[in-house]
Design a protein around this motif. Structure first.
Motif, mmCIF file in Angstrom:
data_model
loop_
_atom_site.group_PDB
_atom_site.id
_atom_site.type_symbol
_atom_site.label_atom_id
_atom_site.label_comp_id
_atom_site.label_asym_id
_atom_site.label_seq_id
_atom_site.Cartn_x
_atom_site.Cartn_y
_atom_site.Cartn_z
ATOM 1 N N ILE A 99 3.817 -4.005 16.932
ATOM 2 C CA ILE A 99 4.236 -4.309 17.830
ATOM 3 C C ILE A 99 4.382 -5.465 18.913
ATOM 4 O O ILE A 99 4.452 -6.667 19.296
ATOM 5 N N ALA A 100 2.775 -5.006 19.245
ATOM 6 C CA ALA A 100 1.893 -5.795 20.375
ATOM 7 C C ALA A 100 1.736 -7.124 18.849
ATOM 8 O O ALA A 100 1.335 -8.522 20.198
ATOM 9 N N LEU B 215 7.068 -10.652 22.267
ATOM 10 C CA LEU B 215 7.708 -10.629 23.817
ATOM 11 C C LEU B 215 8.404 -8.717 24.144
ATOM 12 O O LEU B 215 8.648 -9.004 25.609
ATOM 13 N N HIS B 216 8.387 -8.299 22.703
ATOM 14 C CA HIS B 216 9.143 -7.338 22.936
ATOM 15 C C HIS B 216 8.671 -6.153 23.761
ATOM 16 O O HIS B 216 9.008 -4.579 23.628
ATOM 17 N N MET C 152 7.512 -0.161 24.475
ATOM 18 C CA MET C 152 6.372 0.659 24.464
ATOM 19 C C MET C 152 6.773 1.056 26.053
ATOM 20 O O MET C 152 5.444 0.778 26.683
ATOM 21 N N HIS C 153 7.156 0.985 26.645
ATOM 22 C CA HIS C 153 7.169 1.625 28.129
ATOM 23 C C HIS C 153 6.612 3.662 28.046
ATOM 24 O O HIS C 153 6.331 3.832 26.890
ATOM 25 N N ARG C 154 6.082 3.445 28.732
ATOM 26 C CA ARG C 154 5.319 4.602 29.348
ATOM 27 C C ARG C 154 5.893 5.923 29.043
ATOM 28 O O ARG C 154 5.452 7.194 28.455
#
Length: 242
Positions: free
Chosen positions: A128-129, A134-135, A140-142
């Motif tokens: 994802i990174a 951009l997403h 990948m929020h905590r």
């Protein structure tokens, strides 16, 4: 010969005897110091990673959250095996209690299954990174990462409880001699006095699900990452990815 309880099939021993390298006793002291060195280095390195990822606010990111859990897994594996192994290498007592064997196998199975899925999550995080930058913050929020970590540990625990319980339900032969340093499933199944085909299939399927499938997903993820890096026109962008 280890003592057993009063059960007629002698399937519930008080202890097991771990043979290790008893056929080559002159190598035990050398292996003892090698294990001490390896254990010290592993413990220091993994403890440092866990502490830094927890204490440094700059490292409160998904990548270091997963890395800290991976290091903690390695600590669990080493502390479940090495402290029990060292007295066996140094002294004449090669026994391990039944309870100690159950705990050791449970920790191994738990950590092994958890590690396979955790490595997949780490590979997905990097995918994802790099491929969806951009997403990344949105995906990948905590809170999601903590839920993923919880699910990973829970899945490993379920596998451990299931496999260890079926293994220790087997009736063991009276001698209770284990060919190895540790209580592992193949060694314990070899000690069983019944057909273990079903247990072997169970172990094989678990290995495929938690080893081969994660390996395929990890390779696919890093293959996509490599392709994305090659397609980058900016050398600075490639360096940041590395």
């Amino acid at each position: 010969m280890p003592k057993t309880t009063g059960r007629t099939n002698q399937s519930y021993p008080v202890s097991f005897i771990l043979l290790g390298i008893s056929e080559w006793p002159h190598l035990e002291k050398t292996l003892f110091w090698a294990v001490i060195l390896f254990f010290t280095m592993t413990t220091l390195c993994n403890s440092s990673i866990v502490l830094l990822s927890f204490m440094d606010p700059h490292l409160h990111t998904p990548m270091y959250l997963f890395l800290g859990n991976l290091s903690f897994l390695d600590l669990c594996l080493t502390t479940a095996s090495v402290p029990q192994m060292l007295p066996h290498l140094w002294g004449p007592d090669k026994s391990i209690t039944y309870t100690g064997c159950v705990i050791q196998l449970g920790v191994f199975l738990w950590a092994g299954a958890t590690e396979g899925v955790l490595l997949v999550e780490m590979a997905f995080d990097r995918y994802i990174a790099v491929c969806q930058p951009l997403h990344y913050t949105f995906l990948m929020h905590r809170p999601l990462c903590w839920k993923l970590v919880f699910l990973v540990w829970l899945s490993g625990l379920i596998v451990s409880l299931f496999q260890s319980s079926t293994t220790f339900q087997l009736p063991f032969c009276p001698h209770h001699l284990l060919n190895g340093f540790l209580c592992e499933m193949p060694v314990l199944m070899h000690l069983a006095c019944v057909d273990t085909t079903a247990n072997e299939w169970q172990m094989t399927m678990t290995a495929v699900i938690f080893t081969m499938v994660p390996l395929g997903l990890i390779l696919a993820s890093y293959g996509c990452i490599a392709q994305a890096v090659r397609s980058m026109k900016s050398e600075e962008g490639k360096k940041k990815t590395i």
